[in-house]
Design an enzyme around this catalytic site. Sequence first.
Site, PDB file in Angstrom:
ATOM      1  N   CYS A 182       8.505  -7.355  14.245  1.00 38.82           N
ATOM      2  CA  CYS A 182       8.268  -6.572  15.469  1.00 38.82           C
ATOM      3  C   CYS A 182       6.925  -7.011  16.060  1.00 38.82           C
ATOM      4  CB  CYS A 182       8.273  -5.086  15.159  1.00 38.82           C
ATOM      5  SG  CYS A 182       9.876  -4.547  14.518  1.00 38.82           S
TER       6      CYS A 182
ATOM      7  N   CYS B  63       7.442  -8.257   5.836  1.00 37.55           N
ATOM      8  CA  CYS B  63       8.693  -7.847   6.488  1.00 37.55           C
ATOM      9  C   CYS B  63       9.194  -9.013   7.318  1.00 37.55           C
ATOM     10  CB  CYS B  63       8.473  -6.625   7.373  1.00 37.55           C
ATOM     11  SG  CYS B  63       9.996  -6.029   8.153  1.00 37.55           S
TER      12      CYS B  63
ATOM     13  N   CYS C   8       3.467  -5.223  15.071  1.00 39.58           N
ATOM     14  CA  CYS C   8       3.316  -4.754  13.686  1.00 39.58           C
ATOM     15  C   CYS C   8       2.625  -5.799  12.828  1.00 39.58           C
ATOM     16  CB  CYS C   8       4.687  -4.422  13.111  1.00 39.58           C
ATOM     17  SG  CYS C   8       4.636  -4.007  11.347  1.00 39.58           S
TER      18      CYS C   8
ATOM     19  N   GLU D 159       0.812  -1.202   0.000  1.00 41.20           N
ATOM     20  CA  GLU D 159       0.000   0.000   0.000  1.00 41.20           C
ATOM     21  C   GLU D 159       0.849   1.257   0.000  1.00 41.20           C
ATOM     22  OE1 GLU D 159      -4.146  -1.138   2.055  1.00 41.20           O
ATOM     23  OE2 GLU D 159      -2.413  -1.339   3.349  1.00 41.20           O
TER      24      GLU D 159
HETATM   25  N1  SAH Z   1      10.136  -0.914   8.914  1.00 42.14           N
HETATM   26  C1  SAH Z   1      10.295   0.436   9.196  1.00 42.14           C
HETATM   27  C2  SAH Z   1       9.288   1.343   8.533  1.00 42.14           C
HETATM   28  C3  SAH Z   1       7.865   0.883   8.443  1.00 42.14           C
HETATM   29  S1  SAH Z   1       6.860   0.911   9.847  1.00 42.14           S
HETATM   30  C4  SAH Z   1      10.302   0.671  10.685  1.00 42.14           C
HETATM   31  O1  SAH Z   1       9.986  -0.243  11.428  1.00 42.14           O
HETATM   32  O2  SAH Z   1      10.655   1.754  11.095  1.00 42.14           O
HETATM   33  C5  SAH Z   1       6.539   2.630  10.199  1.00 42.14           C
HETATM   34  C6  SAH Z   1       6.304   2.884  11.670  1.00 42.14           C
HETATM   35  O3  SAH Z   1       5.063   2.303  12.104  1.00 42.14           O
HETATM   36  C7  SAH Z   1       7.385   2.269  12.550  1.00 42.14           C
HETATM   37  O4  SAH Z   1       7.800   3.173  13.534  1.00 42.14           O
HETATM   38  C8  SAH Z   1       6.670   1.103  13.142  1.00 42.14           C
HETATM   39  O5  SAH Z   1       7.273   0.672  14.328  1.00 42.14           O
HETATM   40  C9  SAH Z   1       5.270   1.637  13.335  1.00 42.14           C
HETATM   41  N2  SAH Z   1       4.244   0.621  13.551  1.00 42.14           N
HETATM   42  C10 SAH Z   1       4.236  -0.666  13.160  1.00 42.14           C
HETATM   43  N3  SAH Z   1       3.112  -1.282  13.575  1.00 42.14           N
HETATM   44  C11 SAH Z   1       2.375  -0.365  14.235  1.00 42.14           C
HETATM   45  C12 SAH Z   1       1.108  -0.381  14.881  1.00 42.14           C
HETATM   46  N4  SAH Z   1       0.364  -1.477  14.907  1.00 42.14           N
HETATM   47  N5  SAH Z   1       0.669   0.753  15.446  1.00 42.14           N
HETATM   48  C13 SAH Z   1       1.404   1.886  15.385  1.00 42.14           C
HETATM   49  N6  SAH Z   1       2.595   1.973  14.789  1.00 42.14           N
HETATM   50  C14 SAH Z   1       3.095   0.858  14.223  1.00 42.14           C
HETATM   51 FE1  SF4 Z   2       9.105  -4.633   9.742  1.00 42.77          FE
HETATM   52 FE2  SF4 Z   2       6.912  -3.770  10.960  1.00 42.77          FE
HETATM   53 FE3  SF4 Z   2       9.173  -4.049  12.336  1.00 42.77          FE
HETATM   54 FE4  SF4 Z   2       8.959  -2.064  10.532  1.00 42.77          FE
HETATM   55  S1  SF4 Z   2       7.746  -2.309  12.414  1.00 42.77           S
HETATM   56  S2  SF4 Z   2      10.692  -3.486  10.810  1.00 42.77           S
HETATM   57  S3  SF4 Z   2       7.670  -3.083   8.982  1.00 42.77           S
HETATM   58  S4  SF4 Z   2       8.019  -5.715  11.365  1.00 42.77           S
END
Ligand code: SAH
Ligand code: SF4
Length: 369
Positions: free
Chosen positions: A114, A110, A117, A90
Amino acid sequence: MTNLLDLDCQALAAFFAERGERPFRAKQVSRWVHQRFIDDVTAMTDLGKPLREFLAAGAIIRGPQVIRDTIAADGTRKWLLDAGSGNAVESVYIPEPDRGTLCISSQAGCALDCAFCSTGKQGFNRNLTTGEIIGQLWHANRTLLADGATGPWIRHGRAPITNVVMMGMGEPLANFDNVVPALTSMLDDNAYGLSRRRVTLSTSGIVPMIDRLRDECPVALAVSLHAGNNTLRDRLVPINRKHPLSELMAACLRYLERAPRDFVTFEYVMLAAVNDEPQHARELIDLVRDVPCKFNLIPFNPFPGTEFHTSSRAKIVAFQQRLSDAGLVTTIRKTRGDDIDAACGQLAGQVQDRTKRRLATRIAPAVAH
Ligand code: SAH
Ligand code: SF4
């Protein structure tokens, strides 16, 4: 067939050099593709006929295939784009009075997993190509222009997208080789011509790649911190086990030597009773003592099956106050596009929960790339 979107300016120059064309051809073609957003190579009217014929025989301009295009009440717009084999990614357009920001994806899924996420929960599918990454920007600009998007900067002849954040699906630094040429096109004056300050890459903290980005293509940096001690961060952001906080802070300092901005943005997702207590704020204040930075607190966006809950508004505001009192500029991320699930961390959920099955049956067989 070469998709011209796959070539950054350097690759485009090599493409023309190989057939004995002069370097300025690459610049001309780049402007047609990335500034006038054409999708037909024969429309480049300032190229000679032989060159146009050569392009027509060997090159195409193919942007992403849109599976779904949704516009929220606040103007936020989300495109679900086909990534082949039943996958989709997206991009999200976030209009503001003085700018248009596009949130771009770098991978389908990914691998970094995390805990909070939904992209991570989906697992890793594949890296997006350079063309698929820059294609998101090309597509957004082209579509918004065609739809008559308004904004003072558009009236002054600039493209609708003035800022890019690599905060969509995927970890951009885990797809370095495709992301950097895409960044190069974002910055190039013959393509999008964005200043480095208006292009932000967000990473979960792959330390050696932060150093490479500094050396090869420094743009504004956001780091997903989410915890101020290693025990908690090991759990929330597993890459921390490989690159712990002390190394990450040192990498941020090294990055700032070449960064276009004089601070790093730390993103911090607010998880109820996990990382939102006063002691967590104190740890953070200690941790970043020597690192010029700003904090962006992100209310957690829940998705089906998650163990986490969003911190209450009062908790988030109190946390912000603690950081601010310690002299740290701290903002709370506004939620945009609520009604279309366009916020951080919600992107993969759309693919998995509602679309992936349909994609696998309906869209995938039609995909040629
Ligand atoms: N992979 C990269 C960029 C993509 S995620 C990273 O992790 O930085 C963009 C942001 O959204 C990151 O700070 C991530 O930790 C956050 N994020 C992921 N899942 C989320 C969620 N469920 N609620 C709020 N923020 C989230
Ligand atoms: Fe990957 Fe989501 Fe962690 Fe960003 S926050 S590194 S997209 S698993």
